[in-house]
Design an enzyme around this catalytic site. Structure first.
Site, PDB file in Angstrom:
ATOM      1  N   THR A   1      -5.934   0.508  13.119  1.00 26.68           N
ATOM      2  CA  THR A   1      -6.676   1.748  13.253  1.00 26.68           C
ATOM      3  C   THR A   1      -7.111   1.649  14.550  1.00 26.68           C
ATOM      4  O   THR A   1      -7.578   0.365  15.130  1.00 26.68           O
ATOM      5  CB  THR A   1      -7.580   2.088  12.075  1.00 26.68           C
ATOM      6  OG1 THR A   1      -8.421   3.005  12.645  1.00 26.68           O
ATOM      7  CG2 THR A   1      -8.581   0.721  12.089  1.00 26.68           C
ATOM      8  N   ASP A   2      -7.419   2.827  15.157  1.00 26.09           N
ATOM      9  CA  ASP A   2      -8.206   2.769  16.387  1.00 26.09           C
ATOM     10  C   ASP A   2      -9.669   2.707  16.328  1.00 26.09           C
ATOM     11  O   ASP A   2     -10.488   2.250  17.226  1.00 26.09           O
ATOM     12  CB  ASP A   2      -8.075   4.249  17.101  1.00 26.09           C
ATOM     13  CG  ASP A   2      -8.279   5.482  16.429  1.00 26.09           C
ATOM     14  OD1 ASP A   2      -9.101   5.404  15.072  1.00 26.09           O
ATOM     15  OD2 ASP A   2      -8.472   6.555  16.957  1.00 26.09           O
ATOM     16  N   GLU A   3     -10.097   2.622  15.075  1.00 28.60           N
ATOM     17  CA  GLU A   3     -11.600   2.194  15.039  1.00 28.60           C
ATOM     18  C   GLU A   3     -12.052   0.916  15.103  1.00 28.60           C
ATOM     19  O   GLU A   3     -13.099   0.522  15.614  1.00 28.60           O
ATOM     20  CB  GLU A   3     -11.788   2.629  13.414  1.00 28.60           C
ATOM     21  CG  GLU A   3     -11.815   3.971  13.124  1.00 28.60           C
ATOM     22  CD  GLU A   3     -12.357   4.590  11.744  1.00 28.60           C
ATOM     23  OE1 GLU A   3     -13.561   4.045  11.378  1.00 28.60           O
ATOM     24  OE2 GLU A   3     -11.737   5.126  11.063  1.00 28.60           O
TER      25      GLU A   3
ATOM     26  N   LYS B   1     -10.765  -4.811   9.562  1.00 29.29           N
ATOM     27  CA  LYS B   1      -9.536  -4.497  10.269  1.00 29.29           C
ATOM     28  C   LYS B   1      -9.473  -5.221  11.504  1.00 29.29           C
ATOM     29  O   LYS B   1      -8.060  -5.555  11.890  1.00 29.29           O
ATOM     30  CB  LYS B   1      -9.340  -2.999  10.464  1.00 29.29           C
ATOM     31  CG  LYS B   1      -8.934  -2.064   9.121  1.00 29.29           C
ATOM     32  CD  LYS B   1      -7.663  -2.488   8.212  1.00 29.29           C
ATOM     33  CE  LYS B   1      -6.389  -2.045   9.031  1.00 29.29           C
ATOM     34  NZ  LYS B   1      -5.341  -2.281   8.397  1.00 29.29           N
TER      35      LYS B   1
ATOM     36  N   GLY C   1      -0.314   4.750  -1.317  1.00 29.80           N
ATOM     37  CA  GLY C   1      -1.533   5.230  -0.634  1.00 29.80           C
ATOM     38  C   GLY C   1      -1.102   6.732   0.284  1.00 29.80           C
ATOM     39  O   GLY C   1      -0.101   6.736   0.257  1.00 29.80           O
ATOM     40  N   PHE C   2      -2.012   7.132   0.927  1.00 25.00           N
ATOM     41  CA  PHE C   2      -1.492   8.131   1.737  1.00 25.00           C
ATOM     42  C   PHE C   2      -0.626   7.977   2.792  1.00 25.00           C
ATOM     43  O   PHE C   2       0.553   8.483   2.801  1.00 25.00           O
ATOM     44  CB  PHE C   2      -3.006   8.596   2.561  1.00 25.00           C
ATOM     45  CG  PHE C   2      -2.899   9.750   3.642  1.00 25.00           C
ATOM     46  CD1 PHE C   2      -1.925  10.858   3.268  1.00 25.00           C
ATOM     47  CD2 PHE C   2      -3.528   9.626   4.719  1.00 25.00           C
ATOM     48  CE1 PHE C   2      -1.823  11.868   4.372  1.00 25.00           C
ATOM     49  CE2 PHE C   2      -3.276  10.457   5.828  1.00 25.00           C
ATOM     50  CZ  PHE C   2      -2.459  11.735   5.470  1.00 25.00           C
ATOM     51  N   ILE C   3      -0.764   6.895   3.769  1.00 26.13           N
ATOM     52  CA  ILE C   3       0.191   6.944   4.902  1.00 26.13           C
ATOM     53  C   ILE C   3       1.268   6.056   4.340  1.00 26.13           C
ATOM     54  O   ILE C   3       2.552   6.459   4.615  1.00 26.13           O
ATOM     55  CB  ILE C   3      -0.487   6.118   6.176  1.00 26.13           C
ATOM     56  CG1 ILE C   3      -1.669   6.824   6.754  1.00 26.13           C
ATOM     57  CG2 ILE C   3       0.636   5.431   7.273  1.00 26.13           C
ATOM     58  CD1 ILE C   3      -2.471   5.944   7.757  1.00 26.13           C
ATOM     59  N   GLY C   4       1.024   5.248   3.276  1.00 27.99           N
ATOM     60  CA  GLY C   4       2.373   4.202   2.728  1.00 27.99           C
ATOM     61  C   GLY C   4       3.365   5.221   2.108  1.00 27.99           C
ATOM     62  O   GLY C   4       4.502   4.888   2.185  1.00 27.99           O
TER      63      GLY C   4
ATOM     64  N   TYR D   1     -15.779  -1.794   7.699  1.00 29.66           N
ATOM     65  CA  TYR D   1     -14.339  -1.373   7.320  1.00 29.66           C
ATOM     66  C   TYR D   1     -13.508  -1.859   8.728  1.00 29.66           C
ATOM     67  O   TYR D   1     -12.571  -2.600   8.810  1.00 29.66           O
ATOM     68  CB  TYR D   1     -13.983   0.041   7.328  1.00 29.66           C
ATOM     69  CG  TYR D   1     -12.727   0.606   7.647  1.00 29.66           C
ATOM     70  CD1 TYR D   1     -11.604   0.123   7.212  1.00 29.66           C
ATOM     71  CD2 TYR D   1     -12.390   1.610   8.681  1.00 29.66           C
ATOM     72  CE1 TYR D   1     -10.266   0.458   7.465  1.00 29.66           C
ATOM     73  CE2 TYR D   1     -11.277   1.992   9.026  1.00 29.66           C
ATOM     74  CZ  TYR D   1     -10.043   1.599   8.480  1.00 29.66           C
ATOM     75  OH  TYR D   1      -8.922   1.873   8.854  1.00 29.66           O
TER      76      TYR D   1
ATOM     77  N   GLY E   1       0.671  -1.369  -0.014  1.00 35.80           N
ATOM     78  CA  GLY E   1      -0.051   0.059   0.080  1.00 35.80           C
ATOM     79  C   GLY E   1       0.950   1.388   0.072  1.00 35.80           C
ATOM     80  O   GLY E   1       0.459   2.237   0.377  1.00 35.80           O
ATOM     81  N   GLY E   2       1.947   1.112  -0.627  1.00 38.91           N
ATOM     82  CA  GLY E   2       2.969   2.205  -0.491  1.00 38.91           C
ATOM     83  C   GLY E   2       2.411   3.523  -1.524  1.00 38.91           C
ATOM     84  O   GLY E   2       3.043   4.650  -1.325  1.00 38.91           O
TER      85      GLY E   2
END
Length: 347
Positions: free
Chosen positions: A130-132, A159, A10-13, A155, A7-8
């Site tokens: 994620t904290d979700e 996760k 993507g945003f965080i990746g 989602y 996932g590099g």
């Protein structure tokens, strides 16, 4: 050091790749399916760099992932590839089950094949979550590593399942897995379906700023570059089998976030203000968690990590980045996602 980042693009990746490539001896291989949320432009600075490789592949492809991991033989696998947008999971959970569960299973099996073959001393598999997965908090308290799982959306449920797989592969097979559960990220290069970039871009275009329900849902915000620093620190000094909660200690309601964005744009685009007049309250997201907050004392105490960016300045810098980088986001708005409401089932 050799790194493999799923996932590099993507945003965080991509933020993690920028952080890793700062080390002159780093070699980074990105595995990304290049779905709608991936943007190769986020990795443009590394074009032509012999230390960097981008592989377009689906992490659910067991044989491809095993072959890739065995060939690359990385010191660290950072597993970030995931479907992440709650609203899209409400509209259709299939991709979330496939990528977040089956994809994580495939990556764990590939890593296990490398590890049991001998791999490298100090090999680590960092599973980024994620904290979700913890569900919703009331007005008091914060999530930590001992919080029971209670996911609310397709989602967060997928996760949560991926987290359990990662932990089980450590306990059953001895795979040196570390799990991180992070709060909401913000910063440059975030796909414009998420709250902050959506509000910035809608406001720049004079479009309504949709706020779910009463706008009082609370999130803990962390700059994506601080998150990347935390992930590197977890890989370097974390204890296999341990989980680390990562947060920015910056709780804001959604309405506060939108109002702050409006104020920043009023200062930068005064002729189009006041931007707060664009705020429009819409039907709430089904199953919308009330509040998230992270107790990050473990990673601060044990690994010496603390966020370095002030939220107020970080948000201002983020707004400025989107203003200055229309070439990055305009193609996404015109061909991939125009800003329309998602996740309306049951709303």
């Amino acid at each position: 050091m050799k790194y493999l980042v799923t996932g590099g693009a993507g945003f965080i990746g991509s933020a993690l790749c920028h952080r890793l490539m700062q080390a002159p001896d780093a070699q980074v291989t990105v595995v990304d399916k290049m779905t709608y949320a991936a943007n190769p432009a986020s990795l443009d600075p590394f074009k032509g760099d012999s230390r960097f490789r981008l592989v377009k592949a689906d992490i659910c492809d067991f044989s491809r992932m095993t072959e890739l991991v065995l060939t690359e033989a990385p010191d660290v696998i950072f597993h970030l590839a995931a479907e992440t947008h709650v609203d899209r999971s409400i509209d259709g959970a299939d991709a979330f089950v496939q990528t977040n569960l089956i994809g994580t299973f495939a990556m764990l099996q590939a890593a296990r094949a490398l590890y049991e073959k001998g791999g490298k001393p100090g090999f680590r598999f960092v599973h980024v979550s994620t904290d979700e997965v913890f569900g919703s908090l009331g007005p008091e308290g914060r999530f930590d590593e001992a919080t029971a799982y209670d996911p609310s959306s397709p989602y967060s449920a997928t996760k949560a399942g991926a987290d359990h797989l990662a932990r089980a592969w450590h306990r059953t097979y001895g795979l040196p897995v570390l799990v991180s559960n992070c709060s909401n990220n913000y910063g440059p290069r975030q796909f414009p379906e998420k709250l902050i970039p959506l509000m910035v871009l809608n406001a720049l275009e004079g479009r309504p700023l949709p706020v779910y329900g009463d706008g009082l849902n609370v999130r803990d915000w962390l700059h994506v570059e601080d998150h990347a620093d935390a992930l590197v620190r977890i890989a370097e000094a974390g204890v296999p089998g341990e989980c680390y909660a990562v947060g920015g200690d910056s709780e804001k309601t959604n309405l506060e976030i939108v109002t702050l964005v409006c104020a920043l744009l009023d200062a930068r685009r005064p002729a189009r203000g006041p931007h707060r007049d664009l705020i429009t309250f819409v039907a709430d997201r089904p199953g919308h968690d009330l509040r998230y907050a992270i107790d990050a004392s473990k990673i601060r105490r044990d690994l010496g990590w603390t966020p370095s960016r002030d939220f107020t300045q970080g948000l201002a810098d983020t707004v400025d980045w989107y203003i200055a980088n229309e070439g990055w986001w305009r193609p996404l708005r015109e061909t991939v996602y125009a800003g329309d409401r998602l996740g309306t089932v049951g709303a």
